[in-house]
Design an enzyme around this catalytic site. Structure first.
Site, PDB file in Angstrom:
ATOM      1  N   GLU A 311      47.214 -64.298  28.994  1.00  6.02           N
ATOM      2  CA  GLU A 311      46.833 -63.313  30.017  1.00  6.02           C
ATOM      3  C   GLU A 311      45.354 -63.394  30.383  1.00  6.02           C
ATOM      4  OE1 GLU A 311      48.286 -59.553  28.410  1.00  6.02           O
ATOM      5  OE2 GLU A 311      50.235 -59.911  29.356  1.00  6.02           O
ATOM      6  N   ASP A 384      57.926 -58.625  25.522  1.00  3.22           N
ATOM      7  CA  ASP A 384      56.769 -57.745  25.365  1.00  3.22           C
ATOM      8  C   ASP A 384      57.143 -56.291  25.095  1.00  3.22           C
ATOM      9  OD1 ASP A 384      54.250 -56.731  25.360  1.00  3.22           O
ATOM     10  OD2 ASP A 384      53.919 -56.872  27.510  1.00  3.22           O
ATOM     11  N   GLU A 412      53.851 -47.833  25.588  1.00  2.28           N
ATOM     12  CA  GLU A 412      53.549 -48.512  26.845  1.00  2.28           C
ATOM     13  C   GLU A 412      54.772 -48.618  27.748  1.00  2.28           C
ATOM     14  OE1 GLU A 412      51.952 -52.469  26.361  1.00  2.28           O
ATOM     15  OE2 GLU A 412      52.101 -52.903  28.495  1.00  2.28           O
TER      16      GLU A 412
HETATM   17  C1  BDP Z   1      51.027 -56.162  27.014  1.00  2.00           C
HETATM   18  C2  BDP Z   1      50.105 -55.165  27.613  1.00  2.00           C
HETATM   19  C3  BDP Z   1      48.685 -55.626  27.731  1.00  2.00           C
HETATM   20  C4  BDP Z   1      48.248 -56.250  26.422  1.00  2.00           C
HETATM   21  C5  BDP Z   1      49.199 -57.348  26.046  1.00  2.00           C
HETATM   22  C6  BDP Z   1      48.921 -57.934  24.675  1.00  2.00           C
HETATM   23  O1  BDP Z   1      50.606 -54.832  28.875  1.00  2.00           O
HETATM   24  O2  BDP Z   1      47.905 -54.528  28.085  1.00  2.00           O
HETATM   25  O3  BDP Z   1      46.954 -56.733  26.512  1.00  2.00           O
HETATM   26  O4  BDP Z   1      50.497 -56.872  25.969  1.00  2.00           O
HETATM   27  O5  BDP Z   1      49.654 -57.586  23.756  1.00  2.00           O
HETATM   28  O6  BDP Z   1      52.060 -55.419  26.427  1.00  2.00           O
HETATM   29  O7  BDP Z   1      48.019 -58.733  24.516  1.00  2.00           O
END
Ligand code: BDP
Length: 723
Positions: A311, A384, A412
């Protein structure tokens, strides 16, 4: 002193010490509530068993244990309890054979041997003519855990007569992760600002820091990574390290090791280098020096948590290196000090066809290449933290790489701080799944605790993201998932239901009229959340970015893997992601017989159906309904479950304090409204593909699809970090 003054003082004293009203029931104390036992008979029994305590206080950990025991027992038994050296009355005796003569004299060495550094035992034993409650451990931290263990028994009204109990943690690193930024906004945190007041540290030590440590220690958490995995390099500058040092000092007596999330580009961003290539000698030196510097301040520093090449975060790929090379430069730097690296496996690349496959495809070829002091931190599912995911196929695929599981407590994908969604059933579901890595019984839990592959290092991580809200977590019931995570990290054989029962007793009341229905609410809540959002194996139908409301229509983005359409693949024929041989073939990542079961339309559990198959709308389901009818049925069921939760809760009025009763009642109203919105959005949207009717027996959506699409952009999203 005049009479009036005297009575005023008495009244004040009454208000101050009568427990409940003074502290308020605002949830600040979490499950560490030491109010007087309400069952009189039991109270008398405990009082006759415990007149005083005996515990040495020669280390900060023992001091913490003494304080907890005195506060806890004085509150619960509503009587003055003291720590005394002579043992002429029934007492609680806590210690190790090294610091307690009483315990040394009991000859418990054999029993203690198998309990390791952190385990403890609780016994009801005769000694010199008196019966005592013994808390014995090998190390001081075990004594502290034992103190919390005994208090839990009393808080849950467990009889102590003849008690013989022993326990030791099943994994070594029981870690909480905070996604806290240095500006104090918490990524995916829905309960106020970051707990860490960077502005006033190191001078001011907010009392909350100690309570935070107590809360975690009470469930056996022994490590905290306190900053966001999307890490700001500044955390490793002197400016912040001197603040981190103070927090580490506060946590230490409670057995909590400090970990920091680091940014892989730190050598460039704060080190003045022009590369962060893990094989570059300057970079190697940077990390080694940084580790030395940190250990100078924090001699028992735990190590680094790393999100790399994920990401948008920098990582070794930028330099043509792989994850093992990236992790190992850090591992080398930490190794002389006994530190470890938690290297996250949460990676996915927009170029790939199936995000599900990626972590496995990337990490399995690296098995055996990581240093011994690296643990790969793998999210429970392949995508996720969705309301339901199959277990990540990485569990069971890495015999030569220490692997830990990452779970999410912060909601989340479960309605933030507004929905009641106890995560215990989700956690136990994944832990109990059988990977078949070494034949039947190779559960995810047994992979994680090291018994399947003999891992050197073992651990579990929970993303908790509490904040400055008075009750730490926003929704009072998010506390229960924090509690469940900690209890399972200690002992993954516990059931979600028994953990819920404990938590309710400690947090609310021992009254069965409350416990039974509320346990049912909690146990139902996760499935309700699945049903009104993404039943039958649908996933990730969220509005982009904030993950609160529904947006199954979402199909355009710079990254297709951030759209809903990518996940549900609905079309005129049917719905679901084909991960069999005719599709991405992600099923092949599982061992047999799991792969064959998932691959087979007739064998796959329906909860996972659309994770692995693109299924026609008129496919016949187990219930005899078509897939379309079943989908509609599930969405409606989800709303009905929430309504049922609401009704059950509303019956609870008067059984607990009004403060929390009213809070949860209001939140359930919001949850019902949101559940209807989720249901109607999804059903109406999928109808544009199926072309089928919503059967008449269901209440029809109040609005048309466009109404719900418009809501996506006009509804306030309760997330300060996102807004
Ligand atoms: C996702 C989230 C994000 C996190 C990412 C992570 O949306 O904010 O940074 O995972 O775990 O669930 O690195």
């Amino acid at each position: 002193m005049t009479k009036l003054k005297h009575s005023t003082i008495l009244l004040l004293a009454f208000i101050l010490f009568s427990g409940t009203d003074v502290f308020g029931q605002d949830g600040y104390r979490m499950w560490l509530k030491y109010d007087k036992i309400s069952d009189d008979q039991l109270l008398e029994q405990y009082r006759s068993q415990i007149h005083q305590i005996q515990i040495a206080t020669d280390t900060p950990t023992l001091e913490a244990a003494e304080k907890e025991l005195l506060d806890g027992l004085s509150g619960l038994l509503d009587t003055e309890i003291e720590n005394r050296s002579e043992l002429n009355r029934s007492s609680v005796v806590a210690g190790t054979p090294a610091n307690s003569e009483t315990i040394a004299a009991l000859g418990l060495e054999d029993d203690l041997r198998q309990l390791g550094d952190e385990g403890y035992l609780i016994r009801h034993t005769e000694h010199n003519g008196n019966a005592h409650i013994i808390i014995a451990a090998n190390e001081d931290i075990g004594v502290l855990y034992g103190v919390f263990g005994l208090l839990r028994k009393i808080q849950t009204n467990t009889g102590l007569d003849g008690i013989s109990y022993e326990t030791a943690p099943k994994v070594q690193f029981r870690v909480v992760n905070h996604w806290d930024n240095l500006d104090r906004l918490v990524e995916r945190g829905y309960a106020g600002l970051s707990l860490w007041e960077w502005g006033t540290l190191p001078e001011y030590k907010h009392p909350r820091y100690i309570d935070y440590a107590r809360i975690n220690a009470s469930i056996g958490i022994n490590a905290a990574a306190i900053n966001n995995v999307n890490a700001d390099p500044l955390i490793l500058t002197d400016q912040f390290l001197e603040k981190v040092e103070v927090l580490a000092d506060i946590f230490r007596p409670y057995g909590i090791q400090m970990f920091l999330s680091i940014n892989f580009h730190s050598p460039v961003r704060i080190g003045g280098l022009d590369t962060a290539d893990p094989l570059d000698p300057g970079v190697i030196e940077f990390w080694a020096d940084k580790a030395d510097e940190i250990y100078e301040r924090i001699p028992d520093f735990g190590g680094f948590l790393v999100k790399a090449d994920s990401e948008g975060q920098p990582g070794p790929h930028g330099y043509g290196r792989d994850h093992a090379q990236g992790a190992n430069v850090l591992a080398d730097a930490l190794e002389p000090h006994g530190g470890v690296v938690f290297w996250r496996a949460f990676v996915y690349d927009p170029e790939q066809d199936d995000r599900f496959r990626e972590a496995y495809d990337e990490f399995v070829p690296l098995d055996g290449k990581f240093k011994d002091n690296v643990i790969l931190q793998v999210k429970n599912g392949p995508i996720d933290f969705q309301p339901r995911e199959p277990f990540s196929p990485l569990f069971g695929a890495l015999p030569e790489t220490n692997t830990m599981i990452e779970l999410q407590v912060t909601q989340e994908y479960f309605g933030f701080n507004l929905h009641l969604a106890y995560q215990g059933p989700l956690f136990t579901e994944v832990l109990n799944e059988d990977t078949y890595a070494k034949g039947e019984g190779s559960t995810v839990a047994k992979v994680v605790d090291g018994s399947v592959f003999d891992y050197e290092l073992t651990g579990m991580a929970g993303v908790i993201n509490p904040g400055t809200d008075r009750n730490w977590t926003g929704h009072p019931f998010v506390q229960s998932s924090w509690y469940a995570y900690g209890r399972l990290a200690w002992d993954h054989t516990l059931s979600a239901e028994e953990i819920a029962d404990e938590w309710i007793r400690m947090t609310f009341t021992n009254n069965n009229e409350f416990i039974d229905p509320v346990t049912e609410i909690m146990m139902e809540s996760r499935e309700a959340g699945v049903n009104y959002r993404n039943p039958l194996g649908l996933t990730h139908l969220y509005a982009q970015g904030h993950h609160y409301g529904p947006a199954p229509w979402h199909s355009e983005s710079s990254r297709p893997d951030w759209t809903s359409a990518y996940y549900h693949k609905a079309d005129d024929y049917g719905i679901g992601f084909d991960r069999t041989e005719t599709g991405s073939n992600a099923v092949e990542q599982y061992h047999e017989p799991v792969a064959s079961v998932f691959r087979d339309l007739d064998k796959i559990p329906e909860d996972y159906l659309l994770w692995f198959h693109h299924v026609s709308w008129d496919h016949e389901m187990e219930s005899g309904r078509t897939l379309w009818e079943e989908l509609v049925h599930k969405y409606y069921e989800g709303v009905e479950q929430v309504r049922w939760m609401q009704e059950q809760w509303n019956e609870m009025e008067g059984l607990i304090d009004d403060e929390r009763f009213e809070h949860v009642k209001a939140l359930l109203k919001i949850q019902e409204r949101d559940a209807v919105r989720w249901r109607d959005s999804c059903v109406l949207y999928f109808q544009t593909h199926s072309g089928m009717e919503i059967p008449e027996q269901y209440e029809q959506p109040e609005h048309d699809l466009q109404h719900y699409i418009d809501l996506e952009h006009i509804i306030y999203v309760p997330d300060p970090w996102y807004n």
